[in-house]
Scaffold this active site. Structure first.
Site, PDB file in Angstrom:
ATOM      1  CG  ASP A  62       3.980  -1.491  -5.910  1.00 56.76           C
ATOM      2  OD1 ASP A  62       2.908  -1.539  -5.280  1.00 56.76           O
ATOM      3  OD2 ASP A  62       4.947  -0.784  -5.548  1.00 56.76           O
ATOM      4  CB  SER A  63      -0.228  -0.716  -8.032  1.00 55.94           C
ATOM      5  OG  SER A  63      -1.598  -0.463  -8.167  1.00 55.94           O
TER       6      SER A  63
END
Length: 374
Positions: free
Chosen positions: A190-191
């Site tokens: 994520d991210s």
């Protein structure tokens, strides 16, 4: 008594002023988001003060606060076995789903946490609970990588860590140890973790020496480019918690050990202006007016400076490196990537990065089919 009431009222008013941020009406649980943002801003301000006093680097201080409040020791439940170990010198936390006689070999996911390449940990509660849930629901082995962070290391050390750990895991004897099916291994993050997962996917699919390949990648609101900080989602969400545009640009500068004096110039795209030769060839690949649907672009205009600051890219050439910005990779690289799932969020500066990457992957896949048919 009266003075106490006045003081209390003033304190409540100040707290409300600090916490309240105007949010779009479509945001669910707005006060929950505002409280979380206020907490994070407070932690940032404390860490900045620590940095100013010369006690520690602000990112080390901030990460200490984050990890201290969320760290969770490895423990095994009745369903999931959790182990802290290392793969070729890189710390990992391994989550093993419950064995099933009808499925002796498990699927597996290598997971890379987010945090701007500088924050969080595979061992904090959020990622521990996420990986535990994945291991149990997918009957899988989840390898969560504890890669090194800024400011201890800088780009490309984070990539080297996730590459080294994943290559180690993909060895036949290691897969056998964890009862993993070599044909059902994916990667996710994520991210900033999504950024590292995308970079890893591109690198592995160009490595002919790898016997076992990744079969799928799941990128969760990934960071994918640093050429344009004025895409519609950057413009729309420039002040949205918890990741306003200014903070995201600072994460990029931190990742490359760059100069904070460049941040304001980068926010207005002076680093990729028309007179910056290094960016010219890449700009066509990031033409968001063609990579994003009209429903997104109709109320926004590109920000392309005629003249800018060529010194930024000269001092931080990593900004234009496909290993840090997977969205600008050559089409030939994208053709050979595994099946990809991309999740984006509407009120997020990173939204358009993911949408544009999906569009480029679709285009590369069509090109591959046409080439194969020819």
């Amino acid at each position: 008594m009266r003075s106490s009431c006045v003081l209390l009222t003033a304190l409540v008013a100040l707290a409300a002023y600090y916490i309240y941020i105007p949010l779009p009406s479509s945001v669910s649980d707005p006060w929950k988001l505002m409280l979380l943002d206020a907490t994070f801003r407070s932690a940032q301000q404390v860490s900045n003060l620590i940095h100013y006093l010369g006690l520690s680097h602000h990112l080390l201080a901030l990460n200490f606060i984050i990890v201290s409040f969320g760290k969770k020791s490895a423990w095994s439940s009745a369903q999931v076995k959790v182990t802290d170990t290392d793969f070729d010198g890189v710390e990992v936390r391994v989550f093993e789903g419950p064995p099933k006689p009808e499925e002796p070999l498990k699927r597996s996911v290598v997971y890379i946490h987010g945090g701007g390449w500088a924050l969080a940990s595979a061992k904090i509660r959020y990622y521990d609970e996420l990986c535990t849930a994945m291991a149990e629901e997918l009957n899988a082995v989840i390898v969560s990588i504890e890669y090194r962070l800024v400011p201890t290391v800088y780009f490309p050390a984070q990539i080297h860590d996730v590459v080294r750990a994943t290559k180690y895991f993909l060895q036949p004897e290691v897969l056998h140890k964890y009862s993993v099916d070599p044909g059902r291994i994916g990667i996710s993050g994520d991210s900033a973790g999504g950024n590292l997962a995308a970079a890893l996917g591109q690198q592995f699919n160009q490595d002919d020496n790898l016997k076992n390949k990744l079969r799928v990648q799941a990128l969760i609101y990934p960071v994918l480019q640093a050429l344009d900080f004025n895409t519609p989602s950057y413009q729309q969400n420039m002040n949205t918690p918890i990741l306003p545009r200014y903070v995201m640009v600072k994460y990029w500068v931190d990742y490359f050990k760059g100069n904070y004096d460049f941040v304001q110039a980068m926010i207005v795209n002076n680093h990729t202006s028309l007179d910056v030769e290094e960016a010219a060839a890449l700009r066509a690949r990031l033409n968001w007016t063609s990579l994003l649907p009209a429903s997104i672009t109709k109320n926004y205009k590109p920000v392309v400076q005629t003249t800018g600051n060529a010194r930024i890219v000269q001092e931080i050439p990593q900004l234009l490196d496909a290993r840090s910005a997977p969205l600008i990779a050559e089409q030939e690289v994208l053709r050979h990537l595994p099946k990809t799932y991309i999740l984006t969020c509407e009120h997020d500066v990173l939204r358009d990065d993911g949408i544009m990457y999906a569009k480029r992957l679709e285009s590369a896949a069509r090109s591959k089919v046409t080439t194969d048919q020819a």
